[in-house]
Each structure stands twice: as structure tokens, then as C-alpha cells.
Design a protein around this motif. Structure first.
Motif, PDB file in Angstrom:
ATOM      1  N   GLU A  17       0.913  -1.126  -0.032  1.00  0.00           N
ATOM      2  CA  GLU A  17      -0.055  -0.142  -0.065  1.00  0.00           C
ATOM      3  C   GLU A  17       0.994   1.330  -0.011  1.00  0.00           C
ATOM      4  OE1 GLU A  17      -2.516  -0.288   3.457  1.00  0.00           O
ATOM      5  OE2 GLU A  17      -3.536  -1.962   2.615  1.00  0.00           O
ATOM      6  N   LEU A  18       1.981   1.158   0.844  1.00  0.00           N
ATOM      7  CA  LEU A  18       2.875   2.415   0.595  1.00  0.00           C
ATOM      8  C   LEU A  18       3.601   2.523  -0.490  1.00  0.00           C
ATOM      9  CD1 LEU A  18       4.732   1.746   4.219  1.00  0.00           C
ATOM     10  CD2 LEU A  18       2.786   3.677   3.678  1.00  0.00           C
ATOM     11  N   PRO A  57      11.462  14.000   1.865  1.00  0.00           N
ATOM     12  CA  PRO A  57      11.642  13.572   3.565  1.00  0.00           C
ATOM     13  C   PRO A  57      10.925  12.354   3.889  1.00  0.00           C
ATOM     14  CG  PRO A  57       9.829  15.454   2.864  1.00  0.00           C
ATOM     15  CD  PRO A  57      10.615  14.927   1.768  1.00  0.00           C
ATOM     16  N   ARG A  58      11.667  11.676   4.999  1.00  0.00           N
ATOM     17  CA  ARG A  58      11.006  10.501   5.232  1.00  0.00           C
ATOM     18  C   ARG A  58       9.507  10.547   5.828  1.00  0.00           C
ATOM     19  NH1 ARG A  58      14.703   6.552   7.257  1.00  0.00           N
ATOM     20  NH2 ARG A  58      13.594   4.715   8.205  1.00  0.00           N
ATOM     21  N   LEU A  59       8.745   9.500   5.733  1.00  0.00           N
ATOM     22  CA  LEU A  59       7.189   9.027   5.852  1.00  0.00           C
ATOM     23  C   LEU A  59       7.102   9.393   7.494  1.00  0.00           C
ATOM     24  CD1 LEU A  59       6.072   6.207   3.773  1.00  0.00           C
ATOM     25  CD2 LEU A  59       5.680   8.543   3.377  1.00  0.00           C
ATOM     26  N   THR A  60       6.156   9.914   7.811  1.00  0.00           N
ATOM     27  CA  THR A  60       5.875  10.243   9.303  1.00  0.00           C
ATOM     28  C   THR A  60       5.198   8.852   9.767  1.00  0.00           C
ATOM     29  OG1 THR A  60       3.841  11.029   8.792  1.00  0.00           O
ATOM     30  CG2 THR A  60       5.369  12.822   9.267  1.00  0.00           C
ATOM     31  N   PRO A  61       5.362   8.683  10.941  1.00  0.00           N
ATOM     32  CA  PRO A  61       4.745   7.256  11.583  1.00  0.00           C
ATOM     33  C   PRO A  61       2.919   7.250  11.216  1.00  0.00           C
ATOM     34  CG  PRO A  61       6.016   8.272  13.113  1.00  0.00           C
ATOM     35  CD  PRO A  61       5.821   9.477  12.117  1.00  0.00           C
ATOM     36  N   GLU A  62       2.275   8.343  11.073  1.00  0.00           N
ATOM     37  CA  GLU A  62       1.001   8.416  10.540  1.00  0.00           C
ATOM     38  C   GLU A  62       0.770   8.019   9.061  1.00  0.00           C
ATOM     39  OE1 GLU A  62       2.304  11.164  12.113  1.00  0.00           O
ATOM     40  OE2 GLU A  62       1.684  10.467  14.194  1.00  0.00           O
ATOM     41  N   GLN A  63       1.720   8.570   8.353  1.00  0.00           N
ATOM     42  CA  GLN A  63       1.666   8.148   6.819  1.00  0.00           C
ATOM     43  C   GLN A  63       2.112   6.832   6.417  1.00  0.00           C
ATOM     44  OE1 GLN A  63       4.599  11.133   5.611  1.00  0.00           O
ATOM     45  NE2 GLN A  63       3.047  12.278   4.844  1.00  0.00           N
ATOM     46  N   SER A  64       2.902   6.269   7.446  1.00  0.00           N
ATOM     47  CA  SER A  64       3.325   4.686   7.156  1.00  0.00           C
ATOM     48  C   SER A  64       2.488   3.591   7.662  1.00  0.00           C
ATOM     49  CB  SER A  64       5.052   4.497   7.724  1.00  0.00           C
ATOM     50  OG  SER A  64       4.803   4.866   8.989  1.00  0.00           O
ATOM     51  N   GLY A  65       1.554   4.130   8.493  1.00  0.00           N
ATOM     52  CA  GLY A  65       0.511   3.195   9.295  1.00  0.00           C
ATOM     53  C   GLY A  65       1.200   2.554  10.575  1.00  0.00           C
ATOM     54  N   TRP A  66       2.481   3.182  10.847  1.00  0.00           N
ATOM     55  CA  TRP A  66       3.246   2.287  12.031  1.00  0.00           C
ATOM     56  C   TRP A  66       3.206   3.176  13.229  1.00  0.00           C
ATOM     57  CZ3 TRP A  66       6.934   3.679  15.230  1.00  0.00           C
ATOM     58  CH2 TRP A  66       7.464   2.907  15.996  1.00  0.00           C
ATOM     59  N   TYR A  67       2.586   2.556  14.313  1.00  0.00           N
ATOM     60  CA  TYR A  67       2.309   3.224  15.519  1.00  0.00           C
ATOM     61  C   TYR A  67       3.167   2.451  16.569  1.00  0.00           C
ATOM     62  CZ  TYR A  67      -1.352   5.640  12.989  1.00  0.00           C
ATOM     63  OH  TYR A  67      -2.063   6.447  12.082  1.00  0.00           O
ATOM     64  N   PRO A  68       3.894   3.084  17.437  1.00  0.00           N
ATOM     65  CA  PRO A  68       4.560   2.346  18.508  1.00  0.00           C
ATOM     66  C   PRO A  68       3.408   1.705  19.614  1.00  0.00           C
ATOM     67  CG  PRO A  68       4.810   4.827  18.556  1.00  0.00           C
ATOM     68  CD  PRO A  68       4.122   4.660  17.467  1.00  0.00           C
TER      69      PRO A  68
END
Length: 72
Positions: A17-18, A57-68
Motif C-alpha cells: 500500500e505504501l 523527506p521520510r514518511l511520518t509514522p501516521e503516513q506509514s501506518g506504523w504506531y509504537p
């Protein structure tokens, strides 16, 4: 299916998806190898074939779908 298998499948689907949403074709590969399919790069990713690095610029955690994970 085991939990680990489901986790890896979810990671693979997220990566697809990314790449569909944020990926661009490597401009150097398009020029140097016009008959081959160019590499699809995410922001700040380096092309393994020609060495080009995507300057976005690198993807933010919200854009990448990754949440700690939440702290216990």
C-alpha cells in the motif's frame, strides 16, 4: 495460521500500500535501463541497482501506518 504469519502478511500488505501511494519510479533506472522496469522507491530509500537516493523527506509514522506499542 499462526500469529507470526498473520503479522508478516500484514506487514507485506502495508508495504504494498505504501509503494502504491508514495512510491516513485527511479529516474536514473528509467534513463540507464529503458527496457527494464524501474525500481519503485519510497522516500529516503536507495535504489539497489544504480545507487540513486530519493531526496523526499521520510514518511511520518501516521503516513506509514506504523504506531509504537503503548507503554504498559
Amino acid at each position: 495460521m499462526s500469529d507470526m504469519g498473520e503479522d508478516f502478511r500484514a506487514m507485506r500488505e502495508n508495504r504494498k500500500e505504501l509503494r502504491a501511494k508514495y512510491g516513485i519510479e527511479c529516474p536514473t533506472c528509467k534513463v540507464e535501463r529503458p527496457k527494464a522496469c524501474p525500481t519503485i522507491l519510497l522516500p529516503q530509500q536507495r535504489c539497489r541497482v544504480c545507487g540513486y537516493k530519493d531526496p523526499r523527506p521520510r514518511l511520518t509514522p501516521e503516513q506509514s501506518g506504523w504506531y509504537p506499542a503503548e507503554k504498559l
